[in-house]
Design a protein around this motif. Sequence first.
Motif, short mmCIF file in Angstrom:
data_model
loop_
_atom_site.label_atom_id
_atom_site.label_comp_id
_atom_site.label_asym_id
_atom_site.label_seq_id
_atom_site.Cartn_x
_atom_site.Cartn_y
_atom_site.Cartn_z
N ALA A 93 -9.38 88.34 12.58
CA ALA A 93 -9.36 86.92 12.21
C ALA A 93 -10.50 86.16 12.89
CB ALA A 93 -8.01 86.31 12.58
N HIS A 113 -13.42 84.15 10.98
CA HIS A 113 -13.68 82.73 11.26
C HIS A 113 -15.14 82.51 11.59
CE1 HIS A 113 -13.26 79.00 13.92
NE2 HIS A 113 -13.09 78.62 12.67
N GLU A 114 -15.74 83.42 12.34
CA GLU A 114 -17.17 83.31 12.64
C GLU A 114 -17.99 83.36 11.35
OE1 GLU A 114 -17.77 86.58 15.22
OE2 GLU A 114 -16.97 85.58 17.01
N TRP A 131 -16.96 82.55 8.30
CA TRP A 131 -16.73 81.33 7.52
C TRP A 131 -17.49 80.14 8.10
CZ3 TRP A 131 -14.52 76.56 8.62
CH2 TRP A 131 -14.27 75.75 7.52
N ARG A 132 -17.59 80.05 9.43
CA ARG A 132 -18.33 78.95 10.06
C ARG A 132 -19.81 79.02 9.70
NH1 ARG A 132 -17.15 78.25 16.29
NH2 ARG A 132 -18.58 76.52 15.90
#
Length: 315
Positions: free
Chosen positions: A101, A105-106, A108-109
């Motif tokens: 996860a 998240h990295e 997506w950022r």
Amino acid sequence: MDTEGLRSFVRAAELGQLRHAALELGVTQQAVSKRIAALERELGVRLFNRTARGVELTPDGQAFLPHARGIVAAVERAVTAVRPGFRALRIDVLGLRSAQAVVLHEYWRSHPGTNLDVVTLRVDDPRTAAAAVAAGDVDASFRTVTEPASLPHELRMIHAFDSPLELLTGPRHPLAAARELTPEQLRGHRIWVPGIAPRSEWADFYDQLTIAFDLRLDAAGPHFGDEVLLDVLAGSADVATLVGSRDRYIWPTGHDLRRIPIVDPAIVYPISLILPRTNPHPGLRGIVSHLDTLPKPAAPLWRPSWTVEGPPHAR
């Protein structure tokens, strides 16, 4: 009720002419007229009055229009939800604090326009997660089937990244002051890993780990959640646990927990990604390419025997 008839009715009402509605829908004016006539017969009411300038809604047509718009919009959303390239990319991770996860998240950022849906399938057996990928319930799953021969033919499993393990201890533990630890230094110390589920990939991992380094692994008791585990570690002088270096853990300042890297060799949990062999979701290409850029742990390394070798190139 025919959705094309509803769509024809809505566009004719909005544009005021059957000809304009037909041009927009890519059909003949006669086809639009027949669809609306069939809809009127089904409803038992007249929806339009024909005039020299086109069509005008009757009182029944005015009452029906907002409902028809809602149905048409809902159908369009439903089609978009299952159309590759438009629907969200659904990826299963073991937990929202897991390394998988964190990596997503990295990604997506750095790619904020990505339509990404991160889910956690409540299953321990990775073969169940693989079945969910095969059925299309998710587009990919960060799980490892430790017997690759049992993976369904329509799926493939690639090496995603390595997760080096760290020892997590409270301040009173005898190893708490160490900056690094070797597997040999862990021998004789109680390593508590509650909630190891039978048939899970991590059960196989810990079985091989304890044999390889003669470790004292304690899986006794139910797992009441990370918060309880962290509370126990904070107050214990003899209990520690193993966590991945990318796993996200947050604890109160007063706990003063320590994360200590394991080296010579680094104990590595290999994380795999299960995805369809053909026609994967287009969004997976960017994810897989991102995985190939992640830093690699320094040698020497220890991995379990079922590690999927090779870089995670997109195909």
